[in-house]
Design an enzyme around this catalytic site. Structure first.
Site, PDB file in Angstrom:
ATOM      1  N   GLU A  17     -54.593 -39.598  56.896  1.00  0.00           N
ATOM      2  CA  GLU A  17     -53.458 -38.712  57.168  1.00  0.00           C
ATOM      3  C   GLU A  17     -52.125 -39.455  57.034  1.00  0.00           C
ATOM      4  OE1 GLU A  17     -56.194 -38.950  58.934  1.00  0.00           O
ATOM      5  OE2 GLU A  17     -56.951 -36.965  59.452  1.00  0.00           O
ATOM      6  N   LEU A  18     -52.095 -40.707  57.490  1.00  0.00           N
ATOM      7  CA  LEU A  18     -50.832 -41.450  57.452  1.00  0.00           C
ATOM      8  C   LEU A  18     -50.395 -41.683  56.004  1.00  0.00           C
ATOM      9  CD1 LEU A  18     -48.579 -42.897  58.963  1.00  0.00           C
ATOM     10  CD2 LEU A  18     -49.944 -44.997  58.870  1.00  0.00           C
ATOM     11  N   LYS A 111     -51.462 -61.817  52.125  1.00  0.00           N
ATOM     12  CA  LYS A 111     -52.658 -61.498  52.907  1.00  0.00           C
ATOM     13  C   LYS A 111     -52.510 -61.896  54.362  1.00  0.00           C
ATOM     14  CE  LYS A 111     -55.791 -60.541  49.569  1.00  0.00           C
ATOM     15  NZ  LYS A 111     -57.040 -59.829  49.543  1.00  0.00           N
ATOM     16  N   SER A 434     -58.175 -55.428  30.978  1.00  0.00           N
ATOM     17  CA  SER A 434     -57.867 -54.006  31.061  1.00  0.00           C
ATOM     18  C   SER A 434     -56.609 -53.672  30.263  1.00  0.00           C
ATOM     19  CB  SER A 434     -57.684 -53.595  32.518  1.00  0.00           C
ATOM     20  OG  SER A 434     -56.694 -54.386  33.124  1.00  0.00           O
ATOM     21  N   TRP A 562     -64.447 -59.004  48.060  1.00  0.00           N
ATOM     22  CA  TRP A 562     -63.835 -57.674  48.148  1.00  0.00           C
ATOM     23  C   TRP A 562     -64.816 -56.604  48.610  1.00  0.00           C
ATOM     24  CZ3 TRP A 562     -60.396 -58.130  43.097  1.00  0.00           C
ATOM     25  CH2 TRP A 562     -59.352 -59.026  43.368  1.00  0.00           C
ATOM     26  N   GLU A 606     -58.694 -66.851  47.523  1.00  0.00           N
ATOM     27  CA  GLU A 606     -58.577 -66.043  48.740  1.00  0.00           C
ATOM     28  C   GLU A 606     -59.653 -66.332  49.762  1.00  0.00           C
ATOM     29  OE1 GLU A 606     -57.418 -62.004  46.629  1.00  0.00           O
ATOM     30  OE2 GLU A 606     -58.865 -61.812  48.244  1.00  0.00           O
ATOM     31  N   GLU A 666     -52.193 -67.052  36.124  1.00  0.00           N
ATOM     32  CA  GLU A 666     -50.852 -66.494  36.196  1.00  0.00           C
ATOM     33  C   GLU A 666     -49.845 -67.641  36.152  1.00  0.00           C
ATOM     34  OE1 GLU A 666     -50.325 -63.560  39.321  1.00  0.00           O
ATOM     35  OE2 GLU A 666     -48.495 -64.588  39.908  1.00  0.00           O
ATOM     36  N   HIS A 696     -46.778 -57.769  36.654  1.00  0.00           N
ATOM     37  CA  HIS A 696     -46.425 -57.075  37.897  1.00  0.00           C
ATOM     38  C   HIS A 696     -45.081 -56.375  37.766  1.00  0.00           C
ATOM     39  CE1 HIS A 696     -49.827 -58.860  39.841  1.00  0.00           C
ATOM     40  NE2 HIS A 696     -49.450 -60.045  39.409  1.00  0.00           N
ATOM     41  N   CYS A 728     -52.270 -61.284  33.657  1.00  0.00           N
ATOM     42  CA  CYS A 728     -53.428 -60.594  34.241  1.00  0.00           C
ATOM     43  C   CYS A 728     -53.724 -59.353  33.401  1.00  0.00           C
ATOM     44  CB  CYS A 728     -53.124 -60.214  35.698  1.00  0.00           C
ATOM     45  SG  CYS A 728     -54.554 -59.621  36.634  1.00  0.00           S
TER      46      CYS A 728
HETATM   47  N1  GLN Z   1     -60.444 -58.264  33.742  1.00  0.00           N
HETATM   48  C1  GLN Z   1     -59.655 -57.728  34.810  1.00  0.00           C
HETATM   49  C2  GLN Z   1     -58.523 -56.897  34.245  1.00  0.00           C
HETATM   50  O1  GLN Z   1     -58.002 -57.226  33.269  1.00  0.00           O
HETATM   51  C3  GLN Z   1     -59.096 -58.811  35.676  1.00  0.00           C
HETATM   52  C4  GLN Z   1     -58.281 -58.254  36.803  1.00  0.00           C
HETATM   53  C5  GLN Z   1     -57.932 -59.242  37.871  1.00  0.00           C
HETATM   54  O2  GLN Z   1     -58.086 -60.410  37.701  1.00  0.00           O
HETATM   55  N2  GLN Z   1     -57.437 -58.771  38.993  1.00  0.00           N
HETATM   56  O3  GLN Z   1     -58.120 -55.901  34.822  1.00  0.00           O
HETATM   57 ZN    ZN Z   2     -55.731 -61.273  37.258  1.00  0.00          ZN
END
Ligand code: GLN
Ligand code: ZN
Length: 758
Positions: A17-18, A111, A434, A562, A606, A666, A696, A728
């Site tokens: 809901e939030l 995080k 991706s 995750w 992480e 990165e 990003h 990425c």
């Molecule tokens: N292969 C994934 C993508 O390109 C890698 C994503 C990630 O490292 N968070 O979306």
């Molecule tokens: Zn990545």
């Protein structure tokens, strides 16, 4: 009598809901008053839930419209000057810090310890003036009182607030200035009728220097004075208080001290000793606030009994290990989860019942056998279930030997074989996996789920997306192709859904940050891979081009990290099972003809434990799992890995030990400075693709800019080991940005190839 307490509750609402209220408000579809109404309703529902469950100590002020660290900074006036004058009574102004404005970027996000929750990082300034406003707590305190609940305000303490902030090399220099503001806050809460206040100091349980502990002790004494007759309850979680810290805290004799006995059960003994002669209550965090499994009641009772024996029941509080912010609302709703597994789950609602059971069991005239019968039966059913003891998986793990973790030959020998097979130019260009996840892709996925689109039309559609991505890469002249991942919703969920041992909830949302929520897969059993997961897609994509097509997998550590992971065996063991499942896929891709397989380990870093002493062990098994997943690949199969962050300090030896042939990272935002970690002292020996395009941001880097970055990279790494790629995956970007950015990337690579090597 022992009592029960909660450190915090989930706040997004059972049906998010939030989230919906926030997003409607931000979009201007509703007014702030409606958001406030939803928030009030969620708080009231939590108090009602806790009251109905018979919990003795119920929190308030833990609820947040965005983030509790931001709430604390905002309440104390720790507001960076770059935002100009903000009205501290305005909710819209509060959101400015979280979301930024056209001209001002928001606070950074990071995080919350080793959870998957992200908090906003306060920015400290040397001459910051703190000034308390207590309404974030006094308001809910009053609301709760109106509902007949005497709630306990939850405040993030000054030590942790400063240590979680950025901007100053020595953040604790501000502690003396900050304490009076906290004192004002506590004073106001005390005046508003709080009988006890929970002060969270999770940073106390991390590696702390003696002088920091002295600073904390001084602050705590000042706060105790300011609180007057109101009790201060000190809460720590996620890690262990060392014996010397416990002894120091005992001299402060807080009204209560909370310990996370799920993460760090070993601290109970020293704590009982240190606090024996103090009036302090110990709050025992025996129900896992971070995970979704029912507790073994006998294990919890061992701890509670020991504390009661040492301190007497009046000085014992029974609680979850930390705030329940990190778990979903109610497992009983998950009718889609198979009947055998569902009783093993305890979300927030079930955890409150568990607390009730435990406190009943320690009652003087309780019949333990009867009180615990149900819980014991479930725990034992889970322990002996065939799903948690799959013989084939167990045997395979048991048969592993050291040789199973090594590629058949070293990198120097693999390298020429791969070069010959791939025939790539210098500075080969590629992407991370991706491509933009367009509205059309999301719609198709949704319609498939809702039954509006049949499977074959869906596959047809996804194939057309692969076609487009392949044609696009062809047109651009990239060297190594990807299929674009249009069939994947999420890089972990996609694999979890195809592996045995995972379950998926329908309502198991937890807050990631602000209005964003995630629904992590639930890894409940032994993991194996019934059938190939990505081979058909790889084969289809490769059939559309003569360029090498990468197989694209998520690595074992990232899948582990995750998900909600089973707690009945060490994480390393679970990770090994996942690694073997991924290994099966690597080998199937290889057999199908894939010359390159990329195994993403986005979450490797992480997973680093919070305490330095535990890190070596983690990195050892985490890296081993990656090695296991990729080891049997032939020498001429090129293994890539990708990590989307840029802090490699102290990690580099482990990164080397991954022994991936090519690593992409990165690097654009640090203007390649991250590469220093790869050249200072130890030199990274394999090939590397530092990102040259910050995915990003909507910004499109120019050819000159990328060329400059490549030149900087060449200076550090040398041209012969360098790849050219974005930071990425591109799934969150639009085609409008991706097309020119990649065109520029290819052009820059060509210019560099033509230039004399530096
Ligand atoms: N292969 C994934 C993508 O390109 C890698 C994503 C990630 O490292 N968070 O979306
Ligand atoms: Zn990545």
């Amino acid at each position: 009598m022992a009592r029960t307490a909660l450190l915090g509750l989930p706040r997004i609402g059972p049906d998010r809901e939030l989230k919906f209220a926030l997003e409607a408000c931000w979009a201007g579809h509703t007014v702030e008053a409606e958001l406030a109404e939803t928030a009030r309703g969620l708080r009231a529902a939590n108090w009602k839930l806790a009251t109905a469950a018979g919990i003795d100590v119920i929190p308030c002020g833990d609820f947040s419209l965005y983030d509790h660290v931001l709430d604390t900074a905002w309440a104390l006036g720790a507001i960076p000057s770059r935002f100009g004058a903000l009205d501290r009574e305005s909710v819209a102004d509060y959101f400015v810090l979280a979301r930024g404005t056209a001209d001002e970027r928001p606070l950074e996000m990071t995080k919350w310890f080793d959870t998957n929750y992200h908090y906003l990082v306060p920015e400290l300034e040397p001459d910051m003036r703190f000034e308390p406003r207590a309404d974030h707590w006094t308001g809910p305190l009053r609301e709760a009182a109106e509902l007949g609940v005497q709630a306990r305000p939850v405040v993030l303490g000054p030590l942790s607030l400063l240590l979680l902030s950025k901007g100053l090399a020595r953040p604790l220099d501000l502690l003396e200035d900050l304490v009076p503001a906290y004192a004002g806050l506590l004073n106001a809460l005390s005046a508003a009728g709080a009988t006890e206040i929970q002060i969270d100091e999770p940073c106390l349980a991390l590696d702390r220097a003696p002088w920091e502990l002295v600073a904390f002790a001084n602050a705590w004494r000042a706060l105790t004075d300011a609180a007057g007759g109101t009790e201060l309850c000190l809460a720590t979680y996620f890690a262990s208080l060392d014996p010397d810290v416990l002894e120091r805290l005992a001299t402060l004799a807080p009204a209560e001290l909370h310990l996370d006995l799920v993460r760090a059960p070993g601290q109970l003994g020293p704590a009982l000793e240190a606090f024996a002669d103090t009036p302090t209550r110990l709050s025992l965090g025996v129900i896992d606030g971070r995970n979704v499994w029912i507790a073994d009641p006998d294990l919890a009772l061992d701890r509670i009994d020991a504390a009661i024996t040492a301190l007497g029941s009046e000085r014992v509080t029974i609680a979850p290990s930390c705030s329940l912010l990190h778990v979903p609302y109610e497992a009983a709703r998950e009718e889609g989860i198979e009947r055998e597994v569902r009783p093993w789950l305890a979300f927030c609602v079930e955890k409150l019942e568990e607390l009730r059971t435990l406190v009943t069991a320690v009652g003087s005239d309780a019949d333990r056998e009867e009180v615990l019968a149900d819980g014991r039966a479930i725990v034992s059913a889970r322990r002996t279930s065939s799903q948690t003891n799959e013989p084939a998986v167990r045997e395979r793990v048991g048969a592993l030997s050291v040789a199973d973790y090594d590629r058949p030959s070293p990198f120097e020998e693999r390298r020429p074989l791969q070069a010959e097979r791939l025939g790539l130019p210098e500075l080969p260009t590629t992407t991370i996996g991706s491509y933009p996840q367009t509205e059309a892709i999301r719609t198709a996925r949704r319609e498939l789920r809702e039954g509006k689109l049949d499977r074959s039309s869906y596959l047809q559609f996804i194939r057309s997306q692969v076609d487009e991505v392949v044609a696009f890469q062809e047109e651009l002249g990239l060297d190594v192709f990807v299929h674009g991942e249009p069939e994947r919703n999420d890089m972990v969920e996609y694999f979890g859904q195809q592996l045995a041992g995972f379950a998926f909830s329908a309502h198991g949302w937890v807050q990631s940050y602000g209005s964003r929520c995630v629904k992590p897969p639930i890894l409940f059993g032994d993991v194996s891979r019934p059938t190939a997961m990505t081979v058909d897609w790889w084969r289809y994509a490769q059939s559309r081009t003569a360029k090498p097509m990468k197989g694209m997998l998520t690595g074992p550590v990232t899948i582990l990290q995750w998900s909600f992971v089973r707690d009945d065996q060490p994480r390393s063991e679970t990770c090994t099972q996942i690694a073997l499942a991924i290994q099966d896929e690597v080998l199937d891709l290889e057999a199908a003809g894939a010359p390159i397989v990329q195994v993403d380990e986005a979450a490797l870093r992480e997973g680093l434990p919070l305490r330095a002493a535990e890190r070596d062990d983690y990195v050892r098994w985490a890296v081993d799992c990656f090695r296991l997943a990729t080891a049997p690949a032939r020498p001429d199969t090129q293994i890539h890995t990708h990590m989307c962050y840029s802090e490699f300090n102290e990690m580099i030896e482990h990164i080397i030990r991954l022994d991936a042939d090519v690593l992409s990272i990165e690097a654009s935002r640090s203007r390649m400075d991250v590469l220093d970690a790869f050249t200072d002292g130890v030199t990274y020996p394999n090939e590397i693709g530092p990102g040259i395009y910050d995915i990003h941001s909507p910004r499109v880097p120019s050819i000159e800019e990328i060329e400059g970055l490549l030149e900087l990279a060449e200076r550090r790494i040398g041209r012969d080991r360098l790849w050219v790629n974005p930071d990425c995956g591109l799934k969150t970007r639009t085609w409008k940005e991706v097309r020119p950015a990649l065109e520029n990337m290819v052009a820059a690579a060509e210019r560099r190839r033509a230039a004399v090597a530096v």
